[in-house]
Scaffold this motif. Structure first.
Motif, PDB file in Angstrom:
ATOM      1  N   UNK A 185       0.858  -1.180   0.000  1.00  0.00           N
ATOM      2  CA  UNK A 185       0.000   0.000   0.000  1.00  0.00           C
ATOM      3  C   UNK A 185       0.895   1.231   0.000  1.00  0.00           C
ATOM      4  N   UNK A 186       0.878   1.968  -1.099  1.00  0.00           N
ATOM      5  CA  UNK A 186       1.727   3.144  -1.229  1.00  0.00           C
ATOM      6  C   UNK A 186       1.106   4.318  -0.483  1.00  0.00           C
ATOM      7  N   UNK A 187       1.943   5.070   0.237  1.00  0.00           N
ATOM      8  CA  UNK A 187       1.475   6.246   0.947  1.00  0.00           C
ATOM      9  C   UNK A 187       2.437   7.395   0.703  1.00  0.00           C
ATOM     10  N   UNK A 188       1.971   8.603   0.940  1.00  0.00           N
ATOM     11  CA  UNK A 188       2.807   9.772   0.683  1.00  0.00           C
ATOM     12  C   UNK A 188       3.138  10.558   1.943  1.00  0.00           C
ATOM     13  N   UNK A 189       2.609  10.137   3.084  1.00  0.00           N
ATOM     14  CA  UNK A 189       2.876  10.865   4.322  1.00  0.00           C
ATOM     15  C   UNK A 189       2.494  10.004   5.518  1.00  0.00           C
ATOM     16  N   UNK A 190       2.937  10.427   6.672  1.00  0.00           N
ATOM     17  CA  UNK A 190       2.573   9.713   7.896  1.00  0.00           C
ATOM     18  C   UNK A 190       1.094   9.891   8.212  1.00  0.00           C
ATOM     19  N   UNK A 191       0.535  11.043   7.866  1.00  0.00           N
ATOM     20  CA  UNK A 191      -0.908  11.242   8.090  1.00  0.00           C
ATOM     21  C   UNK A 191      -1.724  10.247   7.269  1.00  0.00           C
ATOM     22  N   UNK A 192      -1.320  10.058   6.005  1.00  0.00           N
ATOM     23  CA  UNK A 192      -2.025   9.101   5.158  1.00  0.00           C
ATOM     24  C   UNK A 192      -1.886   7.692   5.716  1.00  0.00           C
ATOM     25  N   UNK A 193      -0.697   7.359   6.208  1.00  0.00           N
ATOM     26  CA  UNK A 193      -0.472   6.038   6.787  1.00  0.00           C
ATOM     27  C   UNK A 193      -1.383   5.802   7.980  1.00  0.00           C
ATOM     28  N   UNK A 194      -1.507   6.807   8.837  1.00  0.00           N
ATOM     29  CA  UNK A 194      -2.382   6.681  10.000  1.00  0.00           C
ATOM     30  C   UNK A 194      -3.840   6.542   9.586  1.00  0.00           C
ATOM     31  N   UNK A 195      -4.222   7.259   8.531  1.00  0.00           N
ATOM     32  CA  UNK A 195      -5.594   7.151   8.043  1.00  0.00           C
ATOM     33  C   UNK A 195      -5.876   5.745   7.523  1.00  0.00           C
ATOM     34  N   UNK A 196      -4.912   5.160   6.820  1.00  0.00           N
ATOM     35  CA  UNK A 196      -5.071   3.788   6.331  1.00  0.00           C
ATOM     36  C   UNK A 196      -5.252   2.819   7.491  1.00  0.00           C
ATOM     37  N   UNK A 197      -4.464   3.019   8.544  1.00  0.00           N
ATOM     38  CA  UNK A 197      -4.585   2.158   9.721  1.00  0.00           C
ATOM     39  C   UNK A 197      -5.947   2.322  10.375  1.00  0.00           C
ATOM     40  N   UNK A 198      -6.400   3.552  10.515  1.00  0.00           N
ATOM     41  CA  UNK A 198      -7.677   3.816  11.172  1.00  0.00           C
ATOM     42  C   UNK A 198      -8.850   3.235  10.391  1.00  0.00           C
ATOM     43  N   UNK A 199      -8.736   3.215   9.067  1.00  0.00           N
ATOM     44  CA  UNK A 199      -9.821   2.747   8.207  1.00  0.00           C
ATOM     45  C   UNK A 199      -9.768   1.241   7.945  1.00  0.00           C
ATOM     46  N   UNK A 200      -8.747   0.562   8.453  1.00  0.00           N
ATOM     47  CA  UNK A 200      -8.628  -0.870   8.235  1.00  0.00           C
ATOM     48  C   UNK A 200      -8.193  -1.241   6.841  1.00  0.00           C
ATOM     49  N   UNK A 201      -7.512  -0.298   6.156  1.00  0.00           N
ATOM     50  CA  UNK A 201      -7.103  -0.538   4.774  1.00  0.00           C
ATOM     51  C   UNK A 201      -5.642  -0.958   4.644  1.00  0.00           C
ATOM     52  N   UNK A 202      -5.034  -1.323   5.758  1.00  0.00           N
ATOM     53  CA  UNK A 202      -3.659  -1.804   5.754  1.00  0.00           C
ATOM     54  C   UNK A 202      -3.476  -2.727   6.942  1.00  0.00           C
TER      55      UNK A 202
END
Length: 347
Positions: A185-202
């Motif tokens: 799962x490609x991300x561009x920032x730590x905020x995006x990474x945290x959002x992916x974790x919160x949404x169950x998408x990673x």
């Protein structure tokens, strides 16, 4: 290449939110004054332009060292520019808008490997070679009890073209699953990474220091430490051959000042954290845990060179650049030997 992508690894996501605007503006700061006192005799300060990656420790050391008059003591006027990632920092050096800057291990070997016939970059010191004592592989809670169930899971968070690709490969090999069969799962920032974790998408990420805390706040679990996995991160300072040859004494004095500044921050971490919070917006506790996660070591060690060789071998084998090469050809310790002779053990 992108080390906002590191080396870090290493910075607070909360801080990134605050500092993103500073990155976008690529704000420059300079030490004021044009002369420095040496006994009773004033001397002209020599300017050196340093490219900082947002939130990495030399940015803090340079700022606090300037506050404390350390760089002025060595006859140096700092001009600093802030960049979001290693690729931006090295571009600034290559185009002549910065004299020196920080790159993480993967970014350094990758950039040199992809510009092998044209590059004039040299690595002139280690900054830190760290086996982080805080952080490692964080996973969504359902995977914590059996890491092999990560095989084929929602996805490993990474930033393509950065050292996170290498960390994921190390982690997958440690678990015993085939890296070539994992979803990325490609991300561009730590905020995006945290959002992916919160949404169950990673399902998994490598994180250290204050970053790991942010994932714990999302309910993720530290499933294996970096020491368990064998993860180390190296950060290095680079410049061009021409600049180093023409300004060797200046670079050596910069290393002396940086070394003293690092020692000052380490000895005064509480007050330094307050200064960093006021200047950069990083929470005091996050600054402390981030700073203490680094194993600082200016100069150049044989271990540091071998670490670069290991990262470079992996990058070549995985198609990150087309031709195998000897990274030691691009290490120049002349200024480090002059500044910190007892800290250069490179053979």
């Amino acid at each position: 290449m992108t080390f906002k992508k590191l080396l870090g690894i290493i910075v607070s996501a909360a801080f990134i939110t605050v500092s993103a605007s500073a990155c976008a503006n690529a704000s420059a700061t300079a030490q004021t004054g044009s002369t420095a006192a040496s006994g009773e005799t004033a001397k002209e300060l020599r300017t050196i332009r340093v490219g900082h990656m947002t939130g990495l420790p030399n940015q803090y050391a340079d700022y606090i060292g300037t506050q404390q008059g350390i760089y002025e003591k060595y006859g140096i006027k700092l001009e600093t520019s802030e960049y979001a990632a290693g690729i931006n920092t090295v571009d600034a050096i290559a185009t002549g808008t910065a004299d020196i800057g920080l790159l993480a291990d993967f970014a350094a070997v990758n950039r040199i490997g992809n510009t092998l016939d044209a590059t004039n970059l040299v690595i002139f010191t280690e900054l830190a070679l760290s086996e982080f004592n805080i952080g490692g592989l964080y996973v969504a809670p359902k995977y914590a009890d059996d890491l092999k169930t990560l095989d084929g899971s929602e996805g490993w968070i990474t930033q393509i073209g950065t050292v996170w690709e290498y960390y994921n490969w190390q982690s997958q090999t440690y678990i015993g699953i085939d890296p070539d069969k994992q979803k990325i799962v490609q991300t561009d920032s730590k905020q995006t990474s945290l959002a992916l974790a919160a949404q169950g998408n990673a399902s998994a990420i490598i994180a250290h220091g204050a970053d790991g805390r942010r994932f714990e706040e999302q309910g993720w679990v530290l499933a294996a430490t970096s020491k368990d996995i064998g993860i180390k991160t190296g950060t290095f300072l680079v410049t061009t051959r021409e600049f180093l040859e023409q300004n060797n004494d200046l670079v050596a004095d910069y290393l002396k000042a940086l070394n003293e500044s690092i020692d000052y921050v380490t000895a005064n971490v509480e007050t330094s954290a307050e200064s960093a919070e006021a200047k950069f917006g990083i929470a005091k506790d996050d600054f402390i845990v981030t700073w203490q996660s680094f194993n600082f070591g200016l100069g150049f060690s044989e271990e540091g060179a071998k670490h670069l060789e290991n990262v470079g071998a992996w990058a070549f084998e995985h198609g990150k650049f087309p031709k195998e090469y000897d990274i030691r050809r691009f290490i120049d310790t002349s200024a480090a030997v002059k500044a910190l002779p007892d800290k250069v053990s490179l053979k």
